[in-house]
Scaffold this motif. Structure first.
Motif, short mmCIF file in Angstrom:
data_model
loop_
_atom_site.label_atom_id
_atom_site.label_comp_id
_atom_site.label_asym_id
_atom_site.label_seq_id
_atom_site.Cartn_x
_atom_site.Cartn_y
_atom_site.Cartn_z
N ASP A 151 89.12 25.26 -8.08
CA ASP A 151 89.66 26.51 -7.54
C ASP A 151 90.54 26.29 -6.32
OD1 ASP A 151 88.42 27.91 -9.50
OD2 ASP A 151 86.79 28.70 -8.26
N HIS A 154 94.22 26.69 -7.01
CA HIS A 154 94.74 28.06 -7.01
C HIS A 154 94.96 28.56 -5.59
CE1 HIS A 154 94.05 28.23 -11.31
NE2 HIS A 154 92.81 27.80 -11.11
N SER A 155 94.05 28.20 -4.69
CA SER A 155 94.19 28.61 -3.29
C SER A 155 95.44 28.00 -2.67
CB SER A 155 92.94 28.19 -2.49
OG SER A 155 91.78 28.80 -3.02
N ARG A 157 98.14 26.99 -4.24
CA ARG A 157 99.32 27.64 -4.83
C ARG A 157 99.74 28.84 -4.00
NH1 ARG A 157 97.48 28.04 -11.12
NH2 ARG A 157 97.83 25.86 -11.74
N ASN A 158 98.76 29.59 -3.54
CA ASN A 158 99.06 30.80 -2.77
C ASN A 158 99.55 30.50 -1.36
OD1 ASN A 158 98.30 32.49 -4.90
ND2 ASN A 158 96.14 32.47 -4.29
N GLN A 189 99.94 20.78 -11.31
CA GLN A 189 99.16 22.02 -11.23
C GLN A 189 99.74 22.99 -10.20
OE1 GLN A 189 97.81 18.95 -11.48
NE2 GLN A 189 95.91 18.99 -12.67
N ILE A 190 100.41 22.47 -9.18
CA ILE A 190 101.04 23.32 -8.18
C ILE A 190 102.48 23.63 -8.58
CG2 ILE A 190 101.71 23.50 -5.75
CD1 ILE A 190 98.69 23.41 -6.20
N PRO A 193 103.85 26.67 -11.90
CA PRO A 193 104.21 28.08 -11.71
C PRO A 193 105.49 28.26 -10.88
CG PRO A 193 102.28 27.52 -10.39
CD PRO A 193 102.52 26.37 -11.30
#
Length: 297
Positions: A151, A154-155, A157-158, A189-190, A193
């Motif tokens: 997770d 995902h953090s 990425r933000n 993974q980063i 997107p």
């Protein structure tokens, strides 16, 4: 041997004194100014001088670049760009990601979740200066991530922010029918997107290994390093039938050097001294879209 070259000056403040010094340096080295124009916006200024250069050999252009750099005044930089590159109907822009396309170093953002940010940042800095083998340093930095929950990806990425002007640069190249690619020593993974949002044509980075919902501290496959970056430049240019002379590469660290050297013009973006010293051009302000002016897009 006479050929056309364009001098593109850009900076937060392009001063009359600086421009006059540039013109004098060009004249001293046998470059004739054919035309001159100004552009820019409220962020930075741009001045374009079309030149006839009597010694248009690689050595002659390198000598002129050195002289222009030596004569530079604070506040703006000047890129000397072959007119054929600026006029090319199809170009390839290839960029590094960490500290170039984006403002941060992703490995440092990830390491913060393991309480190792400062330790990893010191290794990253040394690797970008060319003091460490990039692949070995990457494996060492990724190892500290072992056990972190997936997770955190995902953090992070933000937390990632594009460099100022990055989206505008990509959009300008795409709108003009050119190809845009990024190649990164960071992580798919980063990057995935970001690449999707920007509509990039090609992208490649390292793959973090994730097993049972946690990072293992390893990367899968061969590391995207200095040699890999220039390999992808050549492969993607060939796939698009774009001559290397019509490619523009942008980066900030030592692992970008081969890519910058192989491209039609290599641009050091807020780069380490070792990179600025050998790149064809440098952007020493936070606005990445200055590259579009260099490339004539």
């Amino acid at each position: 041997m006479t050929s056309n070259v364009t001098a593109v000056s850009y900076g937060l403040k392009v001063t009359p004194t600086g421009l006059e010094r540039l013109r004098s340096t060009l004249a001293t080295h046998g470059a004739q100014v054919l035309s001159e124009s100004a552009s820019g916006d409220d962020r930075y200024q741009v001045r374009v001088l079309d030149l006839a250069l009597h010694d248009a050999t690689a050595a002659g252009l390198a000598a002129l670049r050195h002289a222009v750099a030596e004569a530079a005044v604070p506040g703006f930089d000047t890129a000397l760009v072959p007119a054929a590159l600026r006029a090319a109907s199809r170009k390839l822009l290839i960029m590094d990601v960490d500290s170039t396309l984006i403002q941060q170093e992703v490995i440092e953002l990830l390491a913060a979740y393991a309480g190792k940010r400062e330790e990893v940042a010191a290794v990253t800095e040394a690797a970008m200066r060319g003091e460490l083998d990039f692949a070995q340093s990457l494996h060492a930095r990724v190892a500290v991530l072992a056990g972190l929950p997936a997770d955190v990806v995902h953090s992070v990425r933000n937390e990632v922010k594009l460099s100022l002007g990055a989206a505008e640069l990509v959009a300008a190249f795409k709108a003009a029918g050119h190809t845009v690619a990024v190649v990164s020593g960071g992580f798919n993974q980063i990057l995935e997107p970001i690449a999707a949002d920007l509509g990039l044509d090609y992208w490649q980075a390292n793959e973090l290994e994730i097993i049972d919902g946690a990072l293992t501290g390893k990367v899968l496959g061969a590391v995207v390093d200095r040699a890999a970056k220039v390999k992808y430049l050549r492969e993607w240019a060939a796939a698009e039938d774009i001559a290397l002379e019509h490619t523009v590469a942008v980066g900030d660290g030592a692992n970008d050097l081969d890519m910058l050297g192989a491209a039609g013009i290599g641009v050091a973006f807020n780069a380490k001294p070792a990179v600025r010293a050998v790149a064809d051009a440098a952007v020493n302000m936070p606005h990445l879209d200055a590259v579009r002016h260099i490339a004539g897009v």
